[in-house]
Design an enzyme around this catalytic site. Structure first.
Site, PDB file in Angstrom:
ATOM      1  CG  ASP A  86       6.806  -7.790 -16.072  1.00  0.00           C
ATOM      2  OD1 ASP A  86       6.608  -6.564 -16.033  1.00  0.00           O
ATOM      3  OD2 ASP A  86       7.425  -8.395 -15.181  1.00  0.00           O
ATOM      4  CB  SER A  87       6.215  -4.048 -18.984  1.00  0.00           C
ATOM      5  OG  SER A  87       6.328  -3.730 -17.622  1.00  0.00           O
TER       6      SER A  87
ATOM      7  CB  SER B 288      -0.917   0.010   1.228  1.00  0.00           C
ATOM      8  OG  SER B 288      -0.149  -0.028   2.418  1.00  0.00           O
TER       9      SER B 288
END
Length: 323
Positions: A233-234, A108
């Site tokens: 992934d990307s 977070s």
């Protein structure tokens, strides 16, 4: 019946630790070549991105560094360091600033920071207090951007994709209930959003309405489900709207046409023996069909590298910084 007479399952000869299965074996395939050595250590590289001057920016996630590679001397310099940041991507706004995505504690404390190309004048665009785990982002033509909240597993789908308004004052949900959404890309016409879902091994194709936030009726699809250890992934697109997806822990990039059908792949040499398999991010050298891919060899001793191959056509920067 004599049990000894029953047929017995036998292991077939497999020459790869990470075999390519089914129809993917028949895809048009090319091998990448080493292009730039970044480190002797197997550090986690991410976020390849060129500026207008041809400098290459990327992040060292494991070392909490934002880096710049200058050419043609290929000098690599750390321009920003923040312990615990764990940057995962860097993109360039049309005003020239770097926008750095960070996963923070993977729970977070992630954020998006804006800074000058030398790492100065740092500003929080999405602060750690907002509670996200930011993995990747893509700008749209209005000056806003989409980012992925890299949280969740298949049994606890708490991740999502969000849109930040052009004035950076509003964050709105686009997709929710996801298992660690990772890469994100926009089609050339800005009407379709691609998202890779890392912990669910899925590729999403989202048809957006004019506001860029709402999804068109029956406009959310999963055109592909990946196989194997670790997930997609990307990603990035080329000028024909083909999508290039880096496959983490598989040493390759899978390529899809604009309707989500696989049409090719780029392999990292050594992947069959488990070397250089941590492929995380593909990007095009501006104005060329040259695809660069960052990867690392983990603890195997091969270090961290950027590899190069040729894609189907020239890359598409979109609103990365061209407008």
């Amino acid at each position: 019946m004599n049990v000894e007479q029953l047929a017995k399952l036998q292991y077939k000869q497999v020459n790869s630790i990470y075999p390519i299965i089914g129809g993917e074996c028949n895809l048009q395939t090319v091998n990448a070549e080493p292009w730039l050595k970044v480190s002797d250590e197997g550090i986690t590289l991410e976020g390849l991105c060129f500026d207008r001057q041809g400098n290459l920016y990327f992040v060292d996630c494991s070392g909490d560094n934002v880096c710049r590679g200058s050419f043609p001397d290929r000098e690599i310099k750390i321009i920003y360091h923040s312990p615990g940041l764990h940057p995962a991507a860097v993109k360039i706004h049309k005003d020239g600033r770097l926008f750095v995505c960070a996963v923070g504690d993977l729970k977070s404390t992630g954020c998006i920071l804006a800074m000058q190309p030398d790492g100065s004048d740092v500003e929080e665009i999405v602060p750690p207090s907002a509670g996200y785990c930011v993995n990747d982002m893509v700008f749209d033509q209005k000056g806003g951007f989409y980012f992925t909240d890299f949280k969740g597993i298949p049994t606890n789908t708490i991740g999502g994709v969000y849109y930040v308004s052009p004035d950076f004052g509003t964050i709105l949900p686009v997709l929710q209930n996801m298992a660690a959404p990772n890469g994100v890309a926009l089609s050339k016409n800005q009407k379709y959003l691609w998202v890779t879902e890392f912990n669910a091994n899925r590729l999403h194709h989202i048809n957006l309405l004019e506001d860029g936030i709402q999804i068109a009726p029956y406009g959310a699809f999963i055109p592909y489900t990946f196989t194997g250890y670790r997930g997609p992934d990307s990603c990035c697109i080329d000028s024909n709207d083909n999508l290039y997806v880096a496959m983490a822990r598989q040493g390759r990039v899978l390529i899809f046409n604009k309707t989500g059908f696989p049409i090719g792949q780029v392999l990292i040499p050594g992947r069959d023996k488990g070397n250089m398999v941590n492929t995380t991010h593909p990007a095009f050298i501006p104005g060329t069909d040259q695809l660069i891919i960052c990867t690392n060899d983990g603890t195997n001793g091969g270090g961290a590298w950027v590899y190069i191959a040729r894609g189907f056509t020239t890359g598409h920067l979109g609103y990365q910084f061209s407008e």
